[in-house]
Scaffold this motif. Structure first.
Motif, mmCIF file in Angstrom:
data_model
loop_
_atom_site.group_PDB
_atom_site.id
_atom_site.type_symbol
_atom_site.label_atom_id
_atom_site.label_comp_id
_atom_site.label_asym_id
_atom_site.label_seq_id
_atom_site.Cartn_x
_atom_site.Cartn_y
_atom_site.Cartn_z
ATOM 1 N N MET A 1 0.812 -1.221 0.000
ATOM 2 C CA MET A 1 0.000 0.000 0.000
ATOM 3 C C MET A 1 0.845 1.270 0.000
ATOM 4 S SD MET A 1 -3.035 -0.360 -0.521
ATOM 5 C CE MET A 1 -4.642 -1.054 -0.246
ATOM 6 N N LEU A 4 0.830 3.814 -2.848
ATOM 7 C CA LEU A 4 -0.170 4.881 -2.984
ATOM 8 C C LEU A 4 0.451 6.258 -2.762
ATOM 9 C CD1 LEU A 4 -3.329 3.472 -1.191
ATOM 10 C CD2 LEU A 4 -2.975 3.898 -3.618
ATOM 11 N N ILE A 8 -0.809 8.354 -5.971
ATOM 12 C CA ILE A 8 -1.845 9.389 -5.872
ATOM 13 C C ILE A 8 -1.303 10.762 -6.251
ATOM 14 C CG2 ILE A 8 -3.380 10.595 -4.267
ATOM 15 C CD1 ILE A 8 -3.924 7.930 -2.985
ATOM 16 N N SER A 11 -0.949 10.816 -10.043
ATOM 17 C CA SER A 11 -2.185 10.926 -10.827
ATOM 18 C C SER A 11 -2.787 12.323 -10.682
ATOM 19 C CB SER A 11 -3.182 9.848 -10.410
ATOM 20 O OG SER A 11 -3.999 10.294 -9.362
ATOM 21 N N LEU A 12 -2.702 12.871 -9.491
ATOM 22 C CA LEU A 12 -3.221 14.235 -9.314
ATOM 23 C C LEU A 12 -2.385 15.235 -10.098
ATOM 24 C CD1 LEU A 12 -4.166 14.413 -5.533
ATOM 25 C CD2 LEU A 12 -5.628 14.027 -7.506
ATOM 26 N N GLY A 15 -3.326 15.109 -13.701
ATOM 27 C CA GLY A 15 -4.607 15.797 -13.886
ATOM 28 C C GLY A 15 -4.417 17.296 -13.901
ATOM 29 N N ALA A 16 -3.627 17.785 -12.940
ATOM 30 C CA ALA A 16 -3.394 19.230 -12.859
ATOM 31 C C ALA A 16 -2.690 19.737 -14.110
ATOM 32 C CB ALA A 16 -2.562 19.543 -11.621
#
Lengths: 52, 729
Positions: A1, A4, A8, A11-12, A15-16
């Motif tokens: 885990m 992550l 994360i 991926s953010l 997107g930005a």
């Protein structure tokens, strides 16, 4: 885990980046003449250097 | 959407009233001149580079860019005027017209469109990112992971809702302050409640957070709003372009030379010159000159009227044969045209606002949704006593019933339908025009300029002897009178070559004469050419060669292409067709017979037309008025819905809901059919969104709704509604 913690933010960040590109294109009035831009790509003018 | 249409109504009231002060402001403005040319014939990459190359090569042009979507060229050329640049574009083979930048002011700064696009972009990217996290939660992330994902989602969603939801919050606030419940009140409530409850749930590590739903709601509703905006913006910019094409100018006589001045600067007492073929720019009295004028646009008469000094002319009439000098008696705001525009504005406010299907739906919908959410909240609170659970249920109900599909149902259909009509040459100026068009059961036509082209056509060449034809052509060619031009056209089509007629002189009000091989030729009015007109239906001209017997040439008004098919199609669809004209009875009867229209009335004044249309509307009829003249404007604004051709006067175009750009009448009957289809699609879309609600709402009230269900219902209904609308294209 623990992955992550990397995934994360990545991926953010992507997107930005996309959002930034969209806003830049919008500010640069690139959606003003969609028909003209579709045609302009076919023209041979300014193929060697960008338009001043 | 309701505030958007209000906005629209204010726009359409009376551009002519605003035009005069704007023109003055432009005249005062100094500095770099931005010129706009309309280029109606450009269509490809070569056209763009041809025009741009030619313009930038012209000395004095700093920058020129062609916009193919709008078919315009924007030129930065300080010190140059459009008249200097139009020949440059025409030299490379493209048509160019000057556009009045003042009339285009609204569409060049379409900040509103970019504003909505930006909000769509932000909510779209936020929606995708939140969805990635939500999918993880739906597929079983638990405890700390789920809470972390909810936290991140919230960090993205809250600023997004705060930014992208602003149009809804603003309009909901306006509605509440005015004491109404618009569509936007439940939307805003759902957005706020969903965000608040999700924050609370996240902080208390609850199972469900609706961040994705809130952002998705924003995204779909903004798309609907953008479609709505685009439709109106496209129509508005094209309508503005029509207005901008007529740059109002007049030739004022001062000591020595003529001076070109904007019409807004004319004062009573000024002397202005009106060349043959030009439109009269202001009311006045003829000081010098004799001519014939075409009053068709004002009165509907198809025959020119002879005028001489002392006769009064009104704005909008067309001078045909001789140059005139006019003493201005009223200009700008006081002119008859401006007075008529005021009359139209009054009639428009009297027509009352039409309640669109969307508004009727939202009137039913808003109270129902509020009631449903409130009662499920009260019910659950009473049954379980758990406040948090009850609020959760109420939020779920609001989100599930939220009108994504309802918000898209109408704009998606209207966009598809008006896009199709635009390609056929019809310009919808008002969003509800299509809905009103679908209800039409009576169609009223004007004659001159609408059913007919306002251009005379020779009935037959037979009366003219074979040997006289070349001379007749030589003479007729030299005149700009519509009858002479019609004769020249007919002779040219018959393959006649013109003879060299000498000493041609135009006698204003009488006709044209010349000499050929020592014989005098005359073409013109009966008494002048030696003929005798009986009482006949058709306009006629007489041709006389030397001392020979004069020949009578009959003309009839040429029908607009597609007029016969259009009238036949409308009658076939079971609608009533009427013809109301200001022209003489015999001419009107002739046209009515040719088109198969049984109900017609002639010699009608503008008030008569308006009264007749009002009369029809008082009954059960829903009237579509098609007209182009000043004499039709009152009737156009009185009718349920109205169409005018692009050749119509400004005032008529302003008064009508739809403008017909092409020269044919065919699109009118097509628009009637398409509007019925569009209304059916809108109703189907309502049905689809209602079915989704009927299936999903019981789950929400029962407390089984999950964020996954909300997301599915929302996107499925929105997509199916959009696809259904696209079937119209």
């Amino acid at each position: 885990m623990e992955i992550l913690a990397i995934l994360i933010p990545v991926s953010l960040g992507l997107g930005a980046l996309g959002l930034g590109a969209f806003l830049w294109a919008l500010r640069g009035r690139q959606f003003e003449d969609p028909k003209g831009d579709a045609e302009r790509i076919l023209s041979k003018d300014w193929d060697d250097r960008p338009r001043p | 959407m309701s505030d958007a249409s209000l906005h629209d109504a204010r726009l359409s009231a009376c551009p002519a009233c605003d035009a005069a002060p704007l023109a003055q402001r432009i005249a005062e403005k100094t500095g770099p001149a931005d010129l706009i040319l309309s280029l109606p014939t450009i269509h490809c990459a070569t056209c763009i580079s041809d025009v741009e190359r030619a313009l930038t090569a012209h000395p004095g042009v700093r920058h020129a860019r062609v916009n193919l979507t709008l078919r315009r060229a924007l030129i930065d050329a300080p010190g140059l005027a459009a008249q200097d640049l139009i020949p440059v574009v025409e030299a490379v083979g493209y048509e160019a017209h000057e556009l009045d930048p003042a009339a285009l002011a609204a569409s060049t700064s379409d900040r509103q469109g970019r504003d909505i696009l930006m909000r769509i972009g932000v909510s779209g990217f936020a929606m995708m990112n939140i969805m990635i996290l939500s999918v993880a939660v739906w597929s079983g992330a638990e405890h700390a992971t789920r809470d972390l994902f909810h936290l991140i989602s919230g960090a993205i969603a809250l600023p997004t809702v705060a930014f992208a939801g602003q149009p809804f919050f603003a309009s909901a606030w306006r509605a509440l302050r005015a004491g109404r419940l618009g569509m936007d009140v439940p939307i805003s409530l759902a957005l706020l409640l969903a965000s608040a409850i999700s924050v609370y749930e996240t902080l208390h590590s609850g199972q469900h957070a609706y961040f994705d739903a809130a952002v998705m709601l924003c995204f779909f509703l903004l798309v609907g709003r953008y479609l709505d905006y685009r439709t109106r913006a496209v129509a508005r910019s094209a309508a503005e372009e029509l207005t901008a094409l007529e740059v109002p100018r007049a030739f004022r006589l001062t000591q020595g030379a003529d001076e070109v001045v904007p019409v807004a600067e004319l004062l009573p007492g000024d002397l202005i010159r009106i060349r043959p073929g030009a439109r009269v720019p202001a009311d006045g009295e003829i000081a010098v000159g004799e001519s014939e004028i075409d009053r068709g646009l004002l009165t509907g008469e198809s025959l020119p009227v002879a005028v001489r000094p002392g006769i009064a002319l009104s704005t909008g009439e067309v001078n045909l044969t001789g140059p005139l000098v006019l003493r201005v008696t009223a200009a700008g705001r006081d002119s008859s045209l401006a007075r008529l525009a005021a009359l139209v504005a009054a009639a428009e406010s009297a027509r009352g606002r039409y309640t669109s299907l969307a508004e009727r739906a939202s009137r039913l919908y808003s109270p129902a949704v509020h009631l449903l959410a409130l009662s499920s909240f009260l019910g659950w609170f009473w049954a379980s006593g758990d406040l948090r659970h009850a609020v959760n249920i109420a939020a779920a109900v609001l989100i599930i019933t939220c009108p994504c599909a309802l918000g898209l149902a109408v704009p998606a259909v209207i966009t598809a339908a008006s896009g199709r009509l635009f390609r056929r040459g019809m310009l919808i100026k008002d969003g509800t025009a299509l809905e009103r068009l679908a209800e039409v059961d009576t169609v009223v036509f004007d004659k001159t300029g609408t059913l007919t082209q306002g251009l005379p056509q020779l009935v037959s060449l037979d009366p003219l002897p074979e040997a006289w034809r070349p001379m007749a052509l030589g003479l007729a060619q030299a005149s700009s009178h519509p009858l002479a031009q019609a004769l020249a056209r007919a002779l040219g089509d018959a393959g006649v070559l013109p003879a060299a007629v000498a000493e041609i002189a135009e006698r204003p009000g009488l006709g044209i004469e010349g000499r050929f091989a020592h014989r005098r030729l005359r073409l013109g009015r009966a008494e002048w050419s030696g003929g005798e007109d009986g009482a006949t239906a058709r306009s006629a001209s007489w041709f006389r060669l030397g001392a020979g017997a004069p020949v009578r040439l009959e003309f009839t008004d040429r029908l607009r292409p597609g007029a016969e098919e259009c009238v036949a199609a409308i009658r076939e669809s079971g609608r009533r067709v009427l013809l109301l004209s200001g022209d003489r009875a015999s001419v009107v009867a002739d046209i009515a017979a040719r088109l198969g229209i049984e109900e017609w009335q002639a010699g009608m004044r503008p008030e008569d037309k308006a009264a007749r249309v009002e009369d029809l509307s008082q009954g059960v009829s829903r009237v579509l008025m098609v007209g182009d003249g000043l004499n039709d404007t009152a009737a156009l604004s009185m009718a349920h819905v109205s169409i005018s051709p692009a050749s119509a006067l400004d005032a008529a175009r302003v008064a009508s809901d739809i403008v017909m750009l092409g020269s044919g009448l065919g699109p009118v009957s097509e628009a009637l059919e398409l509007s019925r289809k569009a209304r059916r699609r809108i109703k189907e879309n309502f049905a689809i969104s209602i079915v989704y609600n009927i299936v999903a709402v019981p789950f929400a009230i029962a407390g089984f709704a999950t964020p996954l269900m909300a997301a599915l219902a929302m996107s499925l209904s929105s997509v199916s509604v959009t696809l259904n609308a696209l079937r119209l294209r």
